[in-house]
Design a protein around this motif. Structure first.
Motif, PDB file in Angstrom:
ATOM      1  N   GLY B 325     -26.062  -0.798 -64.071  1.00 29.44           N
ATOM      2  CA  GLY B 325     -26.393   0.809 -63.529  1.00 29.44           C
ATOM      3  C   GLY B 325     -27.744   0.978 -63.720  1.00 29.44           C
ATOM      4  N   GLY B 326     -28.568  -0.365 -63.569  1.00 30.25           N
ATOM      5  CA  GLY B 326     -30.051  -0.064 -63.633  1.00 30.25           C
ATOM      6  C   GLY B 326     -30.705  -0.772 -62.343  1.00 30.25           C
ATOM      7  N   PRO B 327     -31.751  -1.452 -62.548  1.00 31.47           N
ATOM      8  CA  PRO B 327     -32.451  -1.919 -61.434  1.00 31.47           C
ATOM      9  C   PRO B 327     -31.595  -3.258 -60.986  1.00 31.47           C
ATOM     10  N   TYR B 328     -30.467  -3.688 -61.234  1.00 36.67           N
ATOM     11  CA  TYR B 328     -29.801  -4.837 -60.979  1.00 36.67           C
ATOM     12  C   TYR B 328     -30.368  -6.207 -61.664  1.00 36.67           C
ATOM     13  N   GLY B 329     -31.277  -6.808 -60.846  1.00 40.56           N
ATOM     14  CA  GLY B 329     -31.595  -8.033 -61.275  1.00 40.56           C
ATOM     15  C   GLY B 329     -32.842  -7.969 -62.459  1.00 40.56           C
ATOM     16  N   PRO B 330     -32.677  -8.468 -63.753  1.00 41.38           N
ATOM     17  CA  PRO B 330     -33.770  -8.064 -64.715  1.00 41.38           C
ATOM     18  C   PRO B 330     -35.009  -8.822 -64.382  1.00 41.38           C
ATOM     19  N   VAL B 331     -34.973  -9.876 -63.896  1.00 44.99           N
ATOM     20  CA  VAL B 331     -36.452 -10.702 -63.304  1.00 44.99           C
ATOM     21  C   VAL B 331     -36.999 -10.093 -62.248  1.00 44.99           C
ATOM     22  N   GLU B 383     -30.178  -4.575 -49.747  1.00 44.79           N
ATOM     23  CA  GLU B 383     -29.686  -4.118 -51.089  1.00 44.79           C
ATOM     24  C   GLU B 383     -29.449  -5.476 -51.839  1.00 44.79           C
ATOM     25  N   PRO B 384     -29.571  -5.487 -53.470  1.00 47.50           N
ATOM     26  CA  PRO B 384     -29.379  -6.688 -54.097  1.00 47.50           C
ATOM     27  C   PRO B 384     -28.343  -6.983 -53.984  1.00 47.50           C
TER      28      PRO B 384
END
Ligand code: SF4
Ligand code: SF4
Lengths: 97, 391
Positions: B325-331, B383-384
């Motif tokens: 629900g956020g920016p998808y990939g943390p790295v 998109e991611p």
């Protein structure tokens, strides 16, 4: 003994924010937490010492006149002394400012 | 002197801890970290490692014991994974706040649910902000080397912070690879005896871990931010010293065939090895692809990243976890944030792959490289994408 300031800058903190000076709690004056202060009426005081023992700050001491009183630098106004005194000779007086 | 031998990565780590003469091992066995702890208990029982082995009842207790033993000045080691790391969570913050140079291996494994014992990076990504130095190994030799290095860095008096060495569960932890095992004298010449900055000592009493009232908490947290950021210098220095001493070089960001690459892919951990194979295959077909391997995760190596990316227009980032629900990939989200204020910044294409032990074969890297070339041509950022998802 190095005296630690109660409000050190970040560069003045000890390693790991440890307390490396034994007894340094005395430099932190808890008196400014107080909204009311205890006042003794020594007429009814039987000098039992209950207030001295129960004060969580350890700031109630027998004075040279033989009766207890609080060191207002540290008394935080919790009222435990009033609650515990068997003769009801302590009352709380609101701090004005 | 060093011995060339075939060894499982987990056993190599345990042997490294033995070479480093840890005083305390407090750990709770959890898949896929188990072989490290099993082998360390054998080394202690056989008298090869003169350490106190504390068989705790949980990871929460393991990290609590580690804080206590490190505070009295004992060289302290533990290892965990996944749910175990999560169970340590509340204690993990205490160690850097108290400047305790604990070394911990994390055999990266997915978090439940559903229950999964297999590999991804969701465990470490959930512990991003604990204030530890965090580094990633890609193969058994690196896992061994970085364990030795971790003690040296952690105990460096300019740093005095805990260090987490991440290595992928199963795909690395249970893989037997050739390793060069150094001898004790060589390790001792690199790793001086532990001289703590501060220790619990009855003859010179201190209180560690007192309450931080609002008047002081802000300052203590600024100290942690500065300390971890400034650890960068000693990190590079001790890695360089490791290279000179043992002949194996490590950098905060490492590259593979990146110099003339048109598109770059960034990986963390053991899948970097598969990615290098995939790069070689593309290169054979004349396609200029290159790889960045982010080795150091905390402190984040901003300048190394900027240097490695240079003026390249497209950077793919392969994550091993999702920030739901956020920016998808943390790295990827951190990489994008790192470039936000820079005039020269690449288009960042985000991938998530290899969740919960899903294999990431060469064909998945081909999918990623195809997407990168597509962005290079069209300028469009997709998109991611969850690589390998059945749709
Ligand atoms: S009010 Fe509380 S702190 Fe103050 S003297 Fe009484 S017991 Fe002590
Ligand atoms: S508790 Fe009351 S009676 Fe006893 S010493 Fe204190 S003030 Fe006096």
């Amino acid at each position: 003994m190095r005296r630690q300031s109660a409000k050190p800058k970040w560069t003045e903190l000890a390693v790991g924010s440890a307390i490396d000076v034994p007894g340094s709690a005395r430099y932190y004056k808890t008196g400014d937490w107080r909204s009311s202060r205890p006042v003794w009426n020594s007429e009814h005081c039987i000098r039992c010492g209950v207030c001295v023992i129960f004060c969580p700050e350890g700031c109630v001491l027998f004075q040279p006149d033989g009766y207890p009183n609080a060191d207002l630098d540290y008394c935080k106004g919790c009222g435990i002394c009033l609650h515990e005194c068997p003769t009801g000779c302590i009352r709380m007086v609101e701090e004005e400012d | 002197m060093e011995t060339r031998t075939g060894m499982e990565a987990s056993i190599a780590i345990a042997e490294a801890v033995c070479l480093c003469d840890a005083d305390i091992v407090a750990a709770y066995p959890i898949t896929p970290q188990t072989h490290i702890v099993e082998h360390l208990s054998e080394l202690v029982a056989d008298g090869k490692l003169h350490a106190n082995f504390v068989p705790v009842e949980s990871e929460h207790s393991a990290m609590s014991v580690c804080c206590g033993t490190s505070a009295v000045g004992a060289r302290t080691y533990t290892a965990t994974a996944s749910q175990g790391l999560a169970l340590m969570h509340e204690i993990l913050f205490i160690a850097p706040a108290l400047r305790l140079p604990i070394v911990m291996s994390v055999a990266n494994r997915s978090l439940s649910g559903p229950i999964s014992i297999w590999n991804d990076h969701s465990d470490v990504m959930a512990e991003r902000d604990i204030g530890w130095v965090q580094i990633f190994a890609e193969n058994a030799q690196q896992a061994l080397d970085l364990t030795i290095w971790a003690f040296r860095l952690a105990e460096d008096r300019r740093v005095s912070l805990p260090v987490m060495v991440n290595f992928d569960g199963f795909i690395l932890s249970h893989t037997i690879e050739p390793v060069l095992m150094p001898d004790k004298e060589t390790v001792q010449a690199y790793l001086p005896p532990f001289e703590p900055l501060l220790r619990l000592d009855v003859d010179a009493p201190v209180s560690m871990g007192p309450v931080g009232i609002p008047d002081i908490y802000t300052e203590t947290h600024h100290v942690q931010q500065v300390l971890l950021t400034d650890a960068y210098g000693p990190i590079v220095e001790t890695l360089d010293a490791f290279g000179k001493h043992f002949g194996r070089e490590y950098k905060p960001v490492e590259t593979y065939r990146a110099d003339d690459a048109e598109v770059l892919l960034l990986t963390m951990g053991a899948l970097g090895e598969t990615a290098m194979e995939a790069v070689d295959l593309r290169r054979e077909r004349g396609q200029k692809v290159g790889l960045l391997r982010l080795r150091l995760w905390r402190p984040f190596p901003f300048e190394d990243l900027y240097r490695a990316v240079g003026r390249r227009p497209v950077l793919g980032v392969m994550d091993r976890a999702i920030s739901y629900g956020g920016p998808y990939g943390p790295v990827a989200s951190e990489i994008k944030a790192a470039f936000y204020h820079r005039e020269q910044r690449p288009r960042v294409v985000e991938f998530v792959a290899g969740l919960g032990g899903r294999d990431v074969p060469i064909s998945d890297f081909d999918t990623m490289f195809d997407a990168l070339f597509d962005t290079l041509e069209t300028g469009r950022v997709p998109e991611p994408r969850l690589v390998g998802l059945r749709e």
